[in-house]
Scaffold this active site. Structure first.
Site, mmCIF file in Angstrom:
data_model
loop_
_atom_site.group_PDB
_atom_site.id
_atom_site.type_symbol
_atom_site.label_atom_id
_atom_site.label_comp_id
_atom_site.label_asym_id
_atom_site.label_seq_id
_atom_site.Cartn_x
_atom_site.Cartn_y
_atom_site.Cartn_z
ATOM 1 N N PHE A 186 37.223 32.146 -48.556
ATOM 2 C CA PHE A 186 37.214 31.646 -49.937
ATOM 3 C C PHE A 186 36.965 32.750 -50.958
ATOM 4 C CE2 PHE A 186 32.873 31.043 -48.299
ATOM 5 C CZ PHE A 186 32.104 31.664 -49.278
ATOM 6 N N GLU B 135 21.664 40.866 -59.813
ATOM 7 C CA GLU B 135 22.694 40.150 -60.581
ATOM 8 C C GLU B 135 22.469 40.285 -62.091
ATOM 9 O OE1 GLU B 135 22.487 36.194 -58.943
ATOM 10 O OE2 GLU B 135 23.288 36.855 -57.005
ATOM 11 N N HIS C 138 26.193 28.894 -61.027
ATOM 12 C CA HIS C 138 25.633 29.843 -60.063
ATOM 13 C C HIS C 138 24.163 30.024 -60.389
ATOM 14 C CE1 HIS C 138 24.877 33.507 -57.767
ATOM 15 N NE2 HIS C 138 24.214 33.925 -58.840
ATOM 16 N N LYS D 256 29.997 28.361 -64.679
ATOM 17 C CA LYS D 256 31.283 28.862 -64.195
ATOM 18 C C LYS D 256 32.422 28.355 -65.090
ATOM 19 C CE LYS D 256 29.758 29.249 -59.353
ATOM 20 N NZ LYS D 256 30.072 28.870 -57.948
ATOM 21 N N TYR E 16 29.582 38.971 -56.049
ATOM 22 C CA TYR E 16 29.787 38.196 -54.824
ATOM 23 C C TYR E 16 29.977 39.101 -53.605
ATOM 24 C CZ TYR E 16 30.167 33.685 -57.285
ATOM 25 O OH TYR E 16 29.912 32.531 -58.005
ATOM 26 N N ASN F 41 32.087 24.370 -58.603
ATOM 27 C CA ASN F 41 30.810 23.633 -58.605
ATOM 28 C C ASN F 41 29.908 23.989 -59.787
ATOM 29 O OD1 ASN F 41 30.122 26.158 -57.808
ATOM 30 N ND2 ASN F 41 29.457 25.593 -55.741
ATOM 31 N N THR G 256 25.858 23.329 -52.537
ATOM 32 C CA THR G 256 27.106 24.027 -52.879
ATOM 33 C C THR G 256 28.293 23.074 -53.026
ATOM 34 O OG1 THR G 256 26.283 25.943 -51.659
ATOM 35 C CG2 THR G 256 28.638 25.902 -52.137
#
Ligand code: IDP
Ligand code: MG
Length: 137
Positions: free
Chosen positions: A58, A131, A120, A10, A50, A117, A92
């Site tokens: 969030f 994905e 993914h 990320k 997502y 975090n 997470t």
């Protein structure tokens, strides 16, 4: 057939210069990097990626965070890699993710609406194929 998963480093991981360490952990575990790309995501890609989280509090902070800089997208291969990478990544929430995991060792809470975090990883074979199709089409 050997399993595949989609891994993303990320924007926080890329910005903090942790891409190499994260990929090294994947390789050290014995998995193979089958495809690898530095990508700037778009809102359209992230809304698809997502989609299960649309409507959650969030969601918008998550999309904004994922648009805040480039991400590294990888297709990672190996037997049981979906489960194996999620185990390497840790829980997470980085504050309580187990030490020894990517999130537990390298992540922390930054007091924001979204958990930054670092990584993914797909959570099922169906998610992985869906994905991979979004990020590597
Ligand atoms: P995962 O990445 O561990 O599979 P998901 O539940 O799929 O976690 O959530 C996707 C991402 O959304 C998380 O990695 C994290 O960045 C963010 N997120 C999930 N739950 C929360 C939350 O309760 N507060 C803030 N951010 C969250
Ligand atoms: Mg998830």
């Amino acid at each position: 057939m050997t399993q595949r998963t989609l891994v993303l480093v990320k924007p926080d991981g890329v910005q903090r210069g942790l891409t190499g360490q994260i990929l090294a952990r994947i390789e050290a575990k014995g998995y193979t990097l089958a495809q690898l790309e530095l990508v700037t995501a778009t809102r359209e890609i992230l809304e698809r990626h997502y989609e299960e989280h649309q409507g959650k509090p969030f969601f918008e902070p998550l999309v904004e965070f994922m648009l805040s800089g480039p991400v590294v997208a990888a297709v990672v291969e190996g037997d049981r890699v979906i489960e194996g990478f999620r185990s390497l990544a840790g829980a997470t929430e980085p504050t309580t993710a187990a030490p020894g995991t990517i999130r537990g060792d390298l992540g922390r809470d930054w007091g924001e609406k979204v958990q930054k975090n670092l990584v993914h990883g797909s959570d099922s074979p169906e998610s992985a194929e869906r994905e991979i199709g979004i990020w590597f089409s």
